[in-house]
Design a protein around this motif. Structure first.
Motif, PDB file in Angstrom:
ATOM      1  N   ASP A   1       0.865  -1.174   0.000  1.00 41.99           N
ATOM      2  CA  ASP A   1       0.000   0.000   0.000  1.00 41.99           C
ATOM      3  C   ASP A   1       0.906   1.230   0.000  1.00 41.99           C
ATOM      4  O   ASP A   1       1.346   1.699   1.054  1.00 41.99           O
ATOM      5  N   ILE A   2       1.193   1.742  -1.200  1.00 39.35           N
ATOM      6  CA  ILE A   2       2.124   2.869  -1.351  1.00 39.35           C
ATOM      7  C   ILE A   2       1.604   4.107  -0.627  1.00 39.35           C
ATOM      8  O   ILE A   2       2.360   4.812   0.046  1.00 39.35           O
ATOM      9  N   GLU A   3       0.316   4.373  -0.740  1.00 38.91           N
ATOM     10  CA  GLU A   3      -0.260   5.588  -0.154  1.00 38.91           C
ATOM     11  C   GLU A   3      -0.055   5.638   1.362  1.00 38.91           C
ATOM     12  O   GLU A   3       0.305   6.674   1.920  1.00 38.91           O
ATOM     13  N   ASN A   4      -0.273   4.512   2.040  1.00 42.63           N
ATOM     14  CA  ASN A   4      -0.114   4.468   3.498  1.00 42.63           C
ATOM     15  C   ASN A   4       1.267   3.979   3.934  1.00 42.63           C
ATOM     16  O   ASN A   4       1.528   3.850   5.131  1.00 42.63           O
ATOM     17  N   GLN A   5       2.125   3.685   2.986  1.00 38.04           N
ATOM     18  CA  GLN A   5       3.488   3.222   3.222  1.00 38.04           C
ATOM     19  C   GLN A   5       3.522   1.997   4.158  1.00 38.04           C
ATOM     20  O   GLN A   5       4.270   1.939   5.124  1.00 38.04           O
ATOM     21  N   THR A   6       2.677   1.011   3.818  1.00 37.72           N
ATOM     22  CA  THR A   6       2.642  -0.243   4.556  1.00 37.72           C
ATOM     23  C   THR A   6       2.585  -1.403   3.564  1.00 37.72           C
ATOM     24  O   THR A   6       2.338  -1.204   2.376  1.00 37.72           O
ATOM     25  N   ALA A   7       2.790  -2.591   4.071  1.00 36.24           N
ATOM     26  CA  ALA A   7       2.664  -3.791   3.248  1.00 36.24           C
ATOM     27  C   ALA A   7       2.269  -4.956   4.135  1.00 36.24           C
ATOM     28  O   ALA A   7       2.739  -5.067   5.275  1.00 36.24           O
ATOM     29  N   TRP A   8       1.384  -5.816   3.621  1.00 36.25           N
ATOM     30  CA  TRP A   8       1.090  -7.108   4.256  1.00 36.25           C
ATOM     31  C   TRP A   8       1.999  -8.126   3.592  1.00 36.25           C
ATOM     32  O   TRP A   8       2.018  -8.240   2.367  1.00 36.25           O
ATOM     33  N   VAL A   9       2.760  -8.850   4.387  1.00 38.98           N
ATOM     34  CA  VAL A   9       3.715  -9.827   3.877  1.00 38.98           C
ATOM     35  C   VAL A   9       3.418 -11.172   4.532  1.00 38.98           C
ATOM     36  O   VAL A   9       3.456 -11.289   5.756  1.00 38.98           O
ATOM     37  N   GLN A  10       3.130 -12.180   3.715  1.00 36.63           N
ATOM     38  CA  GLN A  10       2.863 -13.502   4.271  1.00 36.63           C
ATOM     39  C   GLN A  10       4.152 -14.141   4.780  1.00 36.63           C
ATOM     40  O   GLN A  10       5.254 -13.843   4.310  1.00 36.63           O
ATOM     41  N   ALA A  11       3.998 -15.040   5.727  1.00 36.70           N
ATOM     42  CA  ALA A  11       5.122 -15.622   6.461  1.00 36.70           C
ATOM     43  C   ALA A  11       6.123 -16.369   5.586  1.00 36.70           C
ATOM     44  O   ALA A  11       7.301 -16.455   5.919  1.00 36.70           O
TER      45      ALA A  11
ATOM     46  N   GLY B   1       9.686 -15.151  19.496  1.00 36.33           N
ATOM     47  CA  GLY B   1       9.501 -16.468  18.890  1.00 36.33           C
ATOM     48  C   GLY B   1       8.030 -16.707  18.642  1.00 36.33           C
ATOM     49  O   GLY B   1       7.330 -17.304  19.456  1.00 36.33           O
ATOM     50  N   GLY B   2       7.524 -16.191  17.549  1.00 35.46           N
ATOM     51  CA  GLY B   2       6.101 -16.245  17.239  1.00 35.46           C
ATOM     52  C   GLY B   2       5.507 -17.637  17.270  1.00 35.46           C
ATOM     53  O   GLY B   2       4.357 -17.823  17.639  1.00 35.46           O
ATOM     54  N   ALA B   3       6.295 -18.652  16.922  1.00 36.45           N
ATOM     55  CA  ALA B   3       5.777 -20.020  16.874  1.00 36.45           C
ATOM     56  C   ALA B   3       5.452 -20.558  18.259  1.00 36.45           C
ATOM     57  O   ALA B   3       4.785 -21.570  18.393  1.00 36.45           O
ATOM     58  N   SER B   4       5.900 -19.887  19.289  1.00 37.54           N
ATOM     59  CA  SER B   4       5.569 -20.304  20.646  1.00 37.54           C
ATOM     60  C   SER B   4       4.115 -20.006  20.988  1.00 37.54           C
ATOM     61  O   SER B   4       3.576 -20.568  21.928  1.00 37.54           O
ATOM     62  N   PHE B   5       3.496 -19.104  20.237  1.00 41.55           N
ATOM     63  CA  PHE B   5       2.170 -18.608  20.580  1.00 41.55           C
ATOM     64  C   PHE B   5       1.104 -18.948  19.546  1.00 41.55           C
ATOM     65  O   PHE B   5      -0.067 -18.685  19.762  1.00 41.55           O
ATOM     66  N   GLY B   6       1.489 -19.486  18.420  1.00 36.62           N
ATOM     67  CA  GLY B   6       0.571 -19.807  17.340  1.00 36.62           C
ATOM     68  C   GLY B   6       1.340 -19.849  16.033  1.00 36.62           C
ATOM     69  O   GLY B   6       2.562 -19.878  16.027  1.00 36.62           O
ATOM     70  N   VAL B   7       0.615 -19.841  14.929  1.00 34.95           N
ATOM     71  CA  VAL B   7       1.253 -19.843  13.609  1.00 34.95           C
ATOM     72  C   VAL B   7       0.997 -18.484  12.968  1.00 34.95           C
ATOM     73  O   VAL B   7      -0.148 -18.112  12.712  1.00 34.95           O
ATOM     74  N   ILE B   8       2.066 -17.754  12.710  1.00 39.43           N
ATOM     75  CA  ILE B   8       1.947 -16.442  12.078  1.00 39.43           C
ATOM     76  C   ILE B   8       1.649 -16.643  10.594  1.00 39.43           C
ATOM     77  O   ILE B   8       2.394 -17.320   9.890  1.00 39.43           O
ATOM     78  N   LEU B   9       0.563 -16.042  10.134  1.00 40.24           N
ATOM     79  CA  LEU B   9       0.216 -16.105   8.712  1.00 40.24           C
ATOM     80  C   LEU B   9       0.855 -14.961   7.936  1.00 40.24           C
ATOM     81  O   LEU B   9       1.390 -15.162   6.857  1.00 40.24           O
ATOM     82  N   SER B  10       0.763 -13.752   8.496  1.00 40.73           N
ATOM     83  CA  SER B  10       1.294 -12.588   7.788  1.00 40.73           C
ATOM     84  C   SER B  10       1.558 -11.450   8.760  1.00 40.73           C
ATOM     85  O   SER B  10       1.032 -11.423   9.875  1.00 40.73           O
TER      86      SER B  10
END
Length: 196
Positions: A74-84, A150-159
């Motif tokens: 999202d160029i306008e908001n200067q963000t991006a969703w990135v999958q794991a 360590g994200g995997a300690s708490f669940g599975v990070i999708l993105s």
């Protein structure tokens, strides 16, 4: 060059390797392993210093996230969703974003912008109940914990939703090559003392 991770008799082998093609596959894997009393080892890239994403002393399943690698900018908001499963184009190209951010995210621009995780503004995680949670629904404590703990300690990070940063016009990177004759063993030994 491929590493033969399961080539020795002493190395525990997974009961299955699940290569998720969709978020629902991740949810199903979490629920199936939960009800079968199996551990999940999550692999989002292929680079793992400790080897924790492909071994366990108890029966386990590997959940490989490499097919979940889309990036929505999202160029306008200067963000991006990135999958794991997206891999980096930085220090090590085989590191998956899932492990990079959940391990804090050391990179070449950290002196200017901090660790990669300092630029995470949201995330999607599959919890132990198979629910997909975002920052709001998971709460601040869990959101804080998955960023560097360590994200995997708490669940599975999708993105991950990240704040984009500007790359300076000039970036200086250096590489030092050491052979055994030039003291490579001493360098590695010193590094292990410093980081432990």
């Amino acid at each position: 060059m491929a590493i033969a991770r399961f080539s020795t008799a002493e190395t525990p082998k997974p009961l299955a390797i699940v290569t998720a093609n969709d978020e629902s596959h991740v949810q199903a894997t979490v629920l199936c392993t939960k009800y079968s009393c199996l551990e999940i080892r999550i692999r989002s890239g292929g680079h793992d210093y400790e080897g924790l994403s492909h071994t366990s002393i108890v029966p386990f399943v590997i959940l490989d996230m490499f097919n979940l690698r889309s990036i929505d900018i999202d160029i306008e908001n200067q963000t991006a969703w990135v999958q794991a499963g997206a891999t980096l184009a930085g220090i090590c190209t085989t590191i998956g974003v899932g492990g990079h951010f959940s391990g804090a995210g050391y990179g070449n621009l950290m002196r200017k912008y901090g660790l990669s995780v300092d630029n995470v503004v949201d995330a999607q995680i599959v919890d132990v109940g198979g629910r997909i949670l975002d920052r709001k629904s998971m709460g601040d404590d869990l959101f804080w914990a998955i960023r560097g703990g360590g994200g995997a300690s708490f669940g599975v990070i999708l993105s991950w939703k990240i704040r984009l940063v500007s790359v300076p016009k000039r970036v200086i990177v250096f590489r030092i090559s050491k052979t055994l004759e030039l003291g490579a063993t001493d360098v590695v030994h010193s590094w292990q003392i410093i980081v432990s």
